[in-house]
Each structure stands twice: as C-alpha cells, then as structure tokens.
Motif scaffolding. Structure first.
Motif, PDB file in Angstrom:
ATOM      1  N   SER A 294      -8.694 -13.100  71.444  1.00  0.00           N
ATOM      2  CA  SER A 294      -9.881 -13.470  72.227  1.00  0.00           C
ATOM      3  C   SER A 294     -10.966 -14.075  71.333  1.00  0.00           C
ATOM      4  CB  SER A 294     -10.439 -12.242  72.947  1.00  0.00           C
ATOM      5  OG  SER A 294      -9.538 -11.779  73.912  1.00  0.00           O
ATOM      6  N   GLU A 298     -12.313 -18.595  70.700  1.00  0.00           N
ATOM      7  CA  GLU A 298     -13.706 -19.031  70.798  1.00  0.00           C
ATOM      8  C   GLU A 298     -13.921 -20.333  70.018  1.00  0.00           C
ATOM      9  OE1 GLU A 298     -16.105 -15.846  69.396  1.00  0.00           O
ATOM     10  OE2 GLU A 298     -15.734 -14.549  71.138  1.00  0.00           O
ATOM     11  N   ALA A 396      -9.733 -16.716  78.611  1.00  0.00           N
ATOM     12  CA  ALA A 396     -11.093 -17.257  78.588  1.00  0.00           C
ATOM     13  C   ALA A 396     -11.862 -16.848  79.832  1.00  0.00           C
ATOM     14  CB  ALA A 396     -11.040 -18.782  78.481  1.00  0.00           C
ATOM     15  N   ASN A 400     -15.125 -14.332  80.056  1.00  0.00           N
ATOM     16  CA  ASN A 400     -16.397 -14.790  80.622  1.00  0.00           C
ATOM     17  C   ASN A 400     -16.681 -14.214  82.005  1.00  0.00           C
ATOM     18  OD1 ASN A 400     -16.910 -16.439  78.382  1.00  0.00           O
ATOM     19  ND2 ASN A 400     -15.617 -18.076  79.230  1.00  0.00           N
TER      20      ASN A 400
END
Length: 419
Positions: A294, A298, A396, A400
């Motif tokens: 994760s 980014e 993703a 988020n």
C-alpha cells in the motif's frame, strides 16, 4: 515385613483407564453409559459417599419416579456384576449405609486427579522457592489432560474439570515464574511445552518462546512462532483481533539471529526451492505485505487488487460438513496457487476463505483470473455442488475509502460498487 496391598488405580485426566497393580484392564461397558457414570461418581466421592437422591439426580435428572428408582436398582446390580468380571479381587465394592452409596472393598484406591490436587496443594505450602518449583513440576507431571473429557455435558464433570484446569494453570504459571528467577530455562521449557501439548490454544507458546530466546535458541523460537500462527490463523480460523495480531508481532520482533555474514543472511532469506505459481504466506505476514505494498503504490502508481474468494454450497450458504470443507479448502488453495503468477500473494483468511493480492493488472483481468481459479478448482472436484464467490477492490480505492469489497459469485461476471 508387612506386604503392601495392590493398588486399584484410576486414570481420569485426559482419558479413562483402570489398572490393578501393573496390569491394565477394562470394564465391559461404554465410557458414557450410566453404569460407568455411577462407578466414576462413587470412585470420585471416596469414603464420603453420595446420597441416593443425588445419584438419581446426576443420572436421571430432577424427576424421581418409580421408573427411575427401578432403573437405578438395575444399574447398581449391573455395576456389581461388571466389577466381578474384572481382575480386581472379589469383594462387596458397592455398599449402602443409611441411604449413602460408597465404593468400598479392602484394596487401596488411587485416582490421578486426586494425586495431582494433593501434590499441587502441598507444593504451594512449601516456603522454599526452589523446592516449591520442583514440587510444582512433579504435580504437573500427573496432569495429562482434562477431567473425564468424554463427559463434558455432565454438570459434576464440568465443575471438576474447571477446578482442575485452573489449578493446573496456576501450577504452570507459578512454576515458570520460580524457574525464571533462577535461570532454570530448560526445565521451564519442559513445563510450558507440556502445557502447550495439552492446551494448544491457551498461548503457552509465548512462554516457550521466552525460554528459547533466553537460551539463544533463536531458530527454535522462530519455529514455535510460525507453527503457532499457522495453528491459530489457518487451521482453527480463529478471530483475528488486532490485539492477538499485535501479540504475535511482539513475539516475532523478539526473535533475533546471531551475527552472520551478508552471504549467510541472503541464503536464509531466499526460497529453498523454485515453486511455480503464487506465493502463499500466513495471515500475519500477509497483513505486513499488504501494508508495505500500500505504501509502495503511493509513488509507483501500480495497479493492485485485493480479492476475497469464499467457498459455499450451490445456494451460497456456508458448507457445514467439516470433512467436505477441509477437502475443498485444500482444493481451492491449490487452484489459486496454480492459477496466479509468482509475483502474486495469497493467504487463508478463515476456514472457507482466501485473500489474494493481484499485482499489475486491471479490473477486467480480475474476472479472467477468477475464471481461471474456478476452472482449476472444478478440475479438483468435478460434479460437486460447490461454488466460489468472490469480492474484489483496488487497494488504492480501499486506501482512500472510495471503494469497498463488493459483489462477486460463481457466475462469469463481476461488479464493483462505490460508496
């Protein structure tokens, strides 16, 4: 010199067995039968005996009727007859006095549960700390499992079992503390390892690891850790609370290897042999890998998806038969491993579920991957009325909070909702 009488010994902890002197013998009735329960109650009561009304209640419930009275008389007769057919000397072992039933006779009777309790209580009275540790070790050697484990529904058995278990845990904890004080780690390891075999889900493995670390036996400590995570998270499918996971991470963080060269370290890190297909790991390792990945995406922007595959019957309900579930879970594990690439990662999440990390693919590829898994799965169980449901979402979007794991089934389609 007076000759000692031969002892009638009854083993009630962990299992049930009878011996007279050195010879083991059996009583010809089921361990769960009422006649056996009557014998065990009388043996456990000892010289104090048991009032007839209490025996009727224990064996037949609260209803005291003429039928239960007649049944009880027959039961006592049967027990006397069964004892006559064993190797113990002929005697009047079941006798009644003023409504109190006792197990009598002239031979001495010993029960392992009573010996354990007597040794434990005597050990706690010993003021010398090292002698107390030795005495606790001797007491724990007698405890070999739960009290009459084949009668868990009987109230009197359940009460005694809880009491003995708590006393055993108290002995192990106190014994380990005393041995730790004086650095007796080898004996401490023996004590907690035995407790782990009897109660593998009580986390005595934590004490095992402490002992092994204290003796610089790092690889053995790591083996205990890895076996424990497999037992808790994969074989038992226990709930994965953050607290439990944190405890396992704490164990892992305490394990350090002795100094070595970079070549030695690289050799210990690499896979021992080439294994085609996806990489399987335990759930705690999967969590760490997920969090690292994760962070990685980014800056890389790589597309990675998380898929959850669940085994159900053809109606979408959980499979209840353990034998079928275990077989199909192994089948699904092999299907996933053979269907994915070496760069993909998967783990068993629960008894009927697997989590998969799919690297560098798009949404359309998820359905293709799922269909490939189903095809391989069907090869292992042709004709079985079982389906694989799946849920999928982008890491993703999960990160988020823009997406969630959503609908998927054995049909050749998939769908993802947005919250």
């Amino acid at each position: 010199m007076k000759k000692e009488k031969t002892v009638f010994y009854i083993h009630m902890l962990g299992e049930l067995s009878f011996s007279y002197g050195e010879e083991v013998f059996s009583i010809k009735c089921s361990n769960t039968s009422k006649v056996m329960q009557l014998l065990l109650i009388l043996l456990r009561a000892g010289k104090e005996g048991v009032p007839r009304v209490q025996l009727l209640e224990a064996l037949y419930g609260n209803a005291e009727t003429q039928d239960t009275k007649n049944a009880f008389r027959i039961l006592v007769f049967r027990l006397r007859k069964l004892l006559e057919d064993t190797i113990i000397p002929k005697d009047n072992y079941i006798y009644v006095e003023k409504g109190i039933y006792r197990f009598g006779g002239h031979m001495p009777v010993q029960i392992d549960a009573e010996i354990f309790e007597q040794r434990a209580n005597a050990a706690f009275l010993n003021e010398d700390r090292q002698e107390r540790a030795d005495a606790l070790m001797r007491a724990c050697e007698v405890y070999s499992g739960e009290f009459l484990p084949f009668l868990p529904e009987e109230e009197w058995v359940s009460e005694e079992n809880i009491r003995y278990k708590e006393l055993y845990f108290h002995c192990v904890r106190e014994g380990c503390n005393l041995m730790r004080e004086s650095g007796r780690y080898e004996e401490m390891l023996d004590l907690c390892s035995r407790a782990t075999k009897i109660y593998p889900y009580e986390e005595w493995q934590l004490v095992q690891i402490d002992c092994l670390l204290a003796m610089n036996r790092y690889k053995e400590a790591l083996n205990v850790y890895e076996n424990t995570t497999t037992l808790f998270f994969e074989e038992m499918g226990l709930s994965r609370s953050e607290k439990m996971l944190e405890r396992f991470r704490t164990m892992s963080s305490q394990i350090h290897y002795s100094m070595g060269t970079l070549a030695d370290i690289k050799n210990s890190l690499k896979e021992k042999e080439f294994v085609p297909g996806a990489y399987y790991c335990g759930y705690p390792s999967f969590i760490d890998s997920y969090r690292i990945i994760s962070r990685t995406i980014e800056r890389s922007g790589q597309s990675i998806f998380l898929m959850l595959c669940t085994i159900t019957d053809n109606r979408g309900n959980p499979i209840e038969k353990e034998e079928i579930l275990n077989k199909q879970t192994e089948n699904l594990s092999q299907a996933i491993g053979r269907s994915l690439r070496r760069g993909d990662l998967y783990t068993r999440y629960s008894p009927n579920q697997f989590l998969i990390l799919l690297m560098g693919i798009n949404q359309e590829d998820c359905e293709i991957t799922y269909n490939r898994i189903c095809l391989r799965f069907r090869e292992g169980c042709p004709g079985q009325k079982i389906q694989i449901r799946y849920y999928v979402s982008s890491i993703a979007e999960i990160k988020n909070n823009k997406g969630r794991l959503s609908f998927g089934a054995s049909a050749n389609r998939w769908k993802k909702n947005r919250s």
